[in-house]
Design a protein around this motif. Structure first.
Motif, PDB file in Angstrom:
ATOM      1  N   PHE A 153     -12.236   1.369   7.713  1.00 17.09           N
ATOM      2  CA  PHE A 153     -12.275   2.528   6.827  1.00 17.09           C
ATOM      3  C   PHE A 153     -10.980   3.316   6.981  1.00 17.09           C
ATOM      4  O   PHE A 153     -10.145   3.015   7.831  1.00 17.09           O
ATOM      5  N   TRP A 154     -10.818   4.329   6.139  1.00 15.70           N
ATOM      6  CA  TRP A 154      -9.606   5.141   6.114  1.00 15.70           C
ATOM      7  C   TRP A 154      -9.912   6.561   6.566  1.00 15.70           C
ATOM      8  O   TRP A 154     -10.956   7.112   6.231  1.00 15.70           O
ATOM      9  N   PHE A 212      -5.472   3.800   8.652  1.00 16.46           N
ATOM     10  CA  PHE A 212      -6.495   2.760   8.564  1.00 16.46           C
ATOM     11  C   PHE A 212      -7.144   2.627   9.937  1.00 16.46           C
ATOM     12  O   PHE A 212      -6.463   2.494  10.951  1.00 16.46           O
ATOM     13  N   TYR A 252     -13.069   7.684   4.520  1.00 18.18           N
ATOM     14  CA  TYR A 252     -13.368   7.039   3.243  1.00 18.18           C
ATOM     15  C   TYR A 252     -13.477   5.531   3.434  1.00 18.18           C
ATOM     16  O   TYR A 252     -12.770   4.957   4.259  1.00 18.18           O
ATOM     17  N   LEU A 253     -14.312   4.903   2.629  1.00 18.57           N
ATOM     18  CA  LEU A 253     -14.478   3.455   2.693  1.00 18.57           C
ATOM     19  C   LEU A 253     -13.363   2.717   1.969  1.00 18.57           C
ATOM     20  O   LEU A 253     -13.152   1.533   2.207  1.00 18.57           O
ATOM     21  N   SER A 254     -12.643   3.423   1.069  1.00 17.46           N
ATOM     22  CA  SER A 254     -11.559   2.765   0.346  1.00 17.46           C
ATOM     23  C   SER A 254     -10.354   3.701   0.218  1.00 17.46           C
ATOM     24  O   SER A 254     -10.505   4.929   0.198  1.00 17.46           O
ATOM     25  N   LEU A 255      -9.196   3.104   0.108  1.00 20.00           N
ATOM     26  CA  LEU A 255      -7.972   3.879  -0.073  1.00 20.00           C
ATOM     27  C   LEU A 255      -7.974   4.620  -1.412  1.00 20.00           C
ATOM     28  O   LEU A 255      -7.600   5.798  -1.458  1.00 20.00           O
ATOM     29  N   PRO A 256      -8.410   4.014  -2.526  1.00 19.72           N
ATOM     30  CA  PRO A 256      -8.433   4.751  -3.793  1.00 19.72           C
ATOM     31  C   PRO A 256      -9.302   6.022  -3.743  1.00 19.72           C
ATOM     32  O   PRO A 256      -8.950   7.045  -4.328  1.00 19.72           O
ATOM     33  N   THR A 257     -10.417   5.974  -3.041  1.00 23.61           N
ATOM     34  CA  THR A 257     -11.282   7.150  -2.920  1.00 23.61           C
ATOM     35  C   THR A 257     -10.576   8.249  -2.127  1.00 23.61           C
ATOM     36  O   THR A 257     -10.616   9.425  -2.495  1.00 23.61           O
ATOM     37  N   ASP A 279       0.824  -1.208   0.000  1.00 24.90           N
ATOM     38  CA  ASP A 279       0.000   0.000   0.000  1.00 24.90           C
ATOM     39  C   ASP A 279       0.859   1.259   0.000  1.00 24.90           C
ATOM     40  O   ASP A 279       0.492   2.258  -0.618  1.00 24.90           O
TER      41      ASP A 279
END
Length: 115
Positions: free
Chosen positions: A76-77, A71, A95-100, A18
């Motif tokens: 979530f992040w 994390f 955010y629910l995802s790292l990419p978002t 990551d």
């Protein structure tokens, strides 16, 4: 058989995969593309640092904190921004995802991170 430390099982971050993914994504950012930010492992996440471009934060142009990515136990992040006046991290968004999260960080429409 060697047992894994409990901490690594419960909290898989930071990890090298990551960290590299974050580093690669930051190259796509819209601001200050001429400097190379670094992504460092931090407690439960990652610290993004970069040479100061505008000299507004560090008149000498040294390296400054851009963001902290963490994390959370709930899966979530959380994205943190640096409060330069008080020299502490302030929670910015979740955010629910790292990419978002990374999409928000590289766009930075209000210049809250890449300053």
């Amino acid at each position: 058989m060697i047992a894994e430390p409990i901490y690594e099982t419960l909290c898989p971050h930071p990890n090298e995969v990551d960290r590299k993914r974050i580093e690669k994504t930051l190259a796509e950012r819209e601001r200050y593309k001429y400097v190379a930010p670094s992504v460092l492992p931090d407690v439960d996440g990652y610290l993004v640092r970069s040479p100061c471009c505008s000299r507004t934060i560090d008149p000498d142009g040294g390296e400054i904190d851009i963001a902290r990515i963490e994390f959370q136990e709930g899966g979530f992040w959380r994205l943190y921004q640096k409060d330069d006046a008080n020299q502490r991290w302030r929670a910015h968004s979740e955010y629910l995802s790292l990419p978002t999260l990374l999409a928000r960080l590289i766009a930075d429409p209000k210049r809250e991170f890449w300053r």
